[in-house]
Design an enzyme around this catalytic site. Sequence first.
Site, PDB file in Angstrom:
ATOM      1  N   THR A  11      30.640  39.564  -1.976  1.00  0.00           N
ATOM      2  CA  THR A  11      29.368  40.259  -2.215  1.00  0.00           C
ATOM      3  C   THR A  11      29.317  41.531  -1.369  1.00  0.00           C
ATOM      4  O   THR A  11      29.870  41.587  -0.273  1.00  0.00           O
ATOM      5  CB  THR A  11      28.158  39.356  -1.883  1.00  0.00           C
ATOM      6  N   GLY A  13      30.604  44.618  -2.056  1.00  0.00           N
ATOM      7  CA  GLY A  13      31.963  45.176  -1.962  1.00  0.00           C
ATOM      8  C   GLY A  13      32.046  46.681  -2.165  1.00  0.00           C
ATOM      9  O   GLY A  13      33.150  47.226  -2.199  1.00  0.00           O
ATOM     10  N   SER A  15      30.597  49.238  -0.263  1.00  0.00           N
ATOM     11  CA  SER A  15      30.630  50.164   0.888  1.00  0.00           C
ATOM     12  C   SER A  15      30.881  49.396   2.181  1.00  0.00           C
ATOM     13  O   SER A  15      30.901  48.161   2.185  1.00  0.00           O
ATOM     14  CB  SER A  15      29.351  51.001   0.974  1.00  0.00           C
ATOM     15  N   ILE A  17      31.914  47.428   5.405  1.00  0.00           N
ATOM     16  CA  ILE A  17      32.852  46.332   5.695  1.00  0.00           C
ATOM     17  C   ILE A  17      33.334  45.679   4.393  1.00  0.00           C
ATOM     18  O   ILE A  17      34.509  45.324   4.261  1.00  0.00           O
ATOM     19  CB  ILE A  17      32.169  45.281   6.610  1.00  0.00           C
ATOM     20  N   SER A 136      27.355  38.497  12.586  1.00  0.00           N
ATOM     21  CA  SER A 136      27.241  39.702  13.437  1.00  0.00           C
ATOM     22  C   SER A 136      27.222  39.235  14.883  1.00  0.00           C
ATOM     23  O   SER A 136      26.912  38.064  15.160  1.00  0.00           O
ATOM     24  CB  SER A 136      25.919  40.401  13.119  1.00  0.00           C
ATOM     25  N   TYR A 149      16.447  40.848  11.889  1.00  0.00           N
ATOM     26  CA  TYR A 149      17.890  40.831  11.585  1.00  0.00           C
ATOM     27  C   TYR A 149      18.620  39.786  12.425  1.00  0.00           C
ATOM     28  O   TYR A 149      19.397  38.981  11.901  1.00  0.00           O
ATOM     29  CB  TYR A 149      18.477  42.229  11.835  1.00  0.00           C
TER      30      TYR A 149
HETATM   31  N1  LIG Z   1      28.074  47.685  10.154  1.00  0.00           N
HETATM   32  C1  LIG Z   1      27.998  46.954  11.232  1.00  0.00           C
HETATM   33  O1  LIG Z   1      28.068  47.476  12.371  1.00  0.00           O
HETATM   34  C2  LIG Z   1      27.875  45.458  11.148  1.00  0.00           C
HETATM   35  C3  LIG Z   1      28.003  44.718  12.308  1.00  0.00           C
HETATM   36  C4  LIG Z   1      27.914  43.344  12.231  1.00  0.00           C
HETATM   37  C5  LIG Z   1      27.689  42.709  11.024  1.00  0.00           C
HETATM   38  N2  LIG Z   1      27.533  43.462   9.911  1.00  0.00           N
HETATM   39  C6  LIG Z   1      27.294  42.743   8.657  1.00  0.00           C
HETATM   40  O2  LIG Z   1      28.343  43.056   7.767  1.00  0.00           O
HETATM   41  C7  LIG Z   1      27.870  43.050   6.430  1.00  0.00           C
HETATM   42  C8  LIG Z   1      28.176  44.391   5.772  1.00  0.00           C
HETATM   43  O3  LIG Z   1      27.559  45.415   6.530  1.00  0.00           O
HETATM   44  P1  LIG Z   1      27.900  46.954   6.315  1.00  0.00           P
HETATM   45  O4  LIG Z   1      27.452  47.669   7.548  1.00  0.00           O
HETATM   46  O5  LIG Z   1      29.262  47.103   5.829  1.00  0.00           O
HETATM   47  O6  LIG Z   1      26.816  47.308   5.189  1.00  0.00           O
HETATM   48  P2  LIG Z   1      26.717  48.554   4.202  1.00  0.00           P
HETATM   49  O7  LIG Z   1      27.699  49.614   4.519  1.00  0.00           O
HETATM   50  O8  LIG Z   1      25.263  48.890   4.145  1.00  0.00           O
HETATM   51  O9  LIG Z   1      27.168  47.895   2.819  1.00  0.00           O
HETATM   52  C9  LIG Z   1      26.425  46.848   2.304  1.00  0.00           C
HETATM   53  C10 LIG Z   1      27.051  46.440   0.997  1.00  0.00           C
HETATM   54  O10 LIG Z   1      26.321  45.345   0.486  1.00  0.00           O
HETATM   55  C11 LIG Z   1      25.688  45.710  -0.740  1.00  0.00           C
HETATM   56  N3  LIG Z   1      24.391  45.057  -0.744  1.00  0.00           N
HETATM   57  C12 LIG Z   1      23.319  45.266   0.047  1.00  0.00           C
HETATM   58  N4  LIG Z   1      22.321  44.456  -0.283  1.00  0.00           N
HETATM   59  C13 LIG Z   1      22.773  43.711  -1.328  1.00  0.00           C
HETATM   60  C14 LIG Z   1      22.194  42.708  -2.132  1.00  0.00           C
HETATM   61  N5  LIG Z   1      20.927  42.304  -1.958  1.00  0.00           N
HETATM   62  N6  LIG Z   1      22.950  42.140  -3.093  1.00  0.00           N
HETATM   63  C15 LIG Z   1      24.225  42.544  -3.321  1.00  0.00           C
HETATM   64  N7  LIG Z   1      24.818  43.501  -2.601  1.00  0.00           N
HETATM   65  C16 LIG Z   1      24.088  44.085  -1.610  1.00  0.00           C
HETATM   66  C17 LIG Z   1      25.635  47.236  -0.737  1.00  0.00           C
HETATM   67  O11 LIG Z   1      25.621  47.804  -2.048  1.00  0.00           O
HETATM   68  P3  LIG Z   1      24.221  48.093  -2.793  1.00  0.00           P
HETATM   69  O12 LIG Z   1      23.339  48.786  -1.807  1.00  0.00           O
HETATM   70  O13 LIG Z   1      24.583  48.906  -3.981  1.00  0.00           O
HETATM   71  O14 LIG Z   1      23.680  46.755  -3.180  1.00  0.00           O
HETATM   72  C18 LIG Z   1      26.977  47.526  -0.070  1.00  0.00           C
HETATM   73  O15 LIG Z   1      28.049  47.362  -0.954  1.00  0.00           O
HETATM   74  C19 LIG Z   1      26.366  42.749   6.510  1.00  0.00           C
HETATM   75  O16 LIG Z   1      26.145  41.373   6.306  1.00  0.00           O
HETATM   76  C20 LIG Z   1      26.015  43.135   7.921  1.00  0.00           C
HETATM   77  O17 LIG Z   1      24.890  42.454   8.400  1.00  0.00           O
HETATM   78  C21 LIG Z   1      27.628  44.822   9.939  1.00  0.00           C
END
Ligand SMILES: NC(=O)c1ccc[n+]([C@@H]2O[C@H](COP(=O)([O-])OP(=O)(O)OC[C@H]3O[C@@H](n4cnc5c(N)ncnc54)[C@H](OP(=O)(O)O)[C@@H]3O)[C@@H](O)[C@H]2O)c1
Length: 162
Positions: A11, A13, A15, A17, A136, A149
């Site tokens: 899920t 996929g 952008s 991570i 996280s 969060y």
């Molecule tokens: N970035 C960090 O520093 C970090 C650190 C620790 C953990 N995380 C965790 O890692 C995961 C990915 O984070 P990220 O920073 O890579 O996020 P991101 O760049 O904002 O990407 C999020 C991805 O999830 C999709 N998405 C968001 N809401 C959705 C929904 N309701 N249903 C289906 N797809 C959805 C987005 O596409 P659409 O918007 O088109 O739906 C996008 O593909 C998250 O669970 C986040 O909490 C991130």
Amino acid sequence: MELKGARILLTGGSSGIGKATAQLLASKGTELLITGRDEQKLAAVAKSLNVAYLAADAGKEEDIQKTFEKVDQLWGGLDVLINNAGIGKSYKLEELSFSAFEEIFRVNVYGAAIMAQKAVERFKKRQKGNIVNIASSAALKGYPGGSVYSASKFALRSMSQA
Ligand SMILES: NC(=O)c1ccc[n+]([C@@H]2O[C@H](COP(=O)([O-])OP(=O)(O)OC[C@H]3O[C@@H](n4cnc5c(N)ncnc54)[C@H](OP(=O)(O)O)[C@@H]3O)[C@@H](O)[C@H]2O)c1
């Protein structure tokens, strides 16, 4: 596990991570289905990696149902679910609302749980399967602005243990 040929549902996929994970998994010869809400963005990534995609919201039951119908149609089974989609908004205590909790928990916790439930229905047929829940460091320690969060990621971590 052997990645070559593994059928993996990822899920979020399109952008961050999730996209990086999709790129890595595609390079290892897996069969991949990626999801996200913005179909245009998702389709561009899927086409560049030559993997399957479906526009679906991981926080909506009807979209989760649709996602697994696609899994069944593509593969008739599943080896790995990666619950990566997540919402990472910050709120100060004075900004908190029921709706802020509901929006974030719906995706980060409830959706991940129901996705896992549906995945396990498929795993049972072959008595195997793997679920990866992307939490996280916020699942280990709170921080200012993280009331919603961090709580959601603590919940996801304990749910994974359960
Ligand atoms: N970035 C960090 O520093 C970090 C650190 C620790 C953990 N995380 C965790 O890692 C995961 C990915 O984070 P990220 O920073 O890579 O996020 P991101 O760049 O904002 O990407 C999020 C991805 O999830 C999709 N998405 C968001 N809401 C959705 C929904 N309701 N249903 C289906 N797809 C959805 C987005 O596409 P659409 O918007 O088109 O739906 C996008 O593909 C998250 O669970 C986040 O909490 C991130």
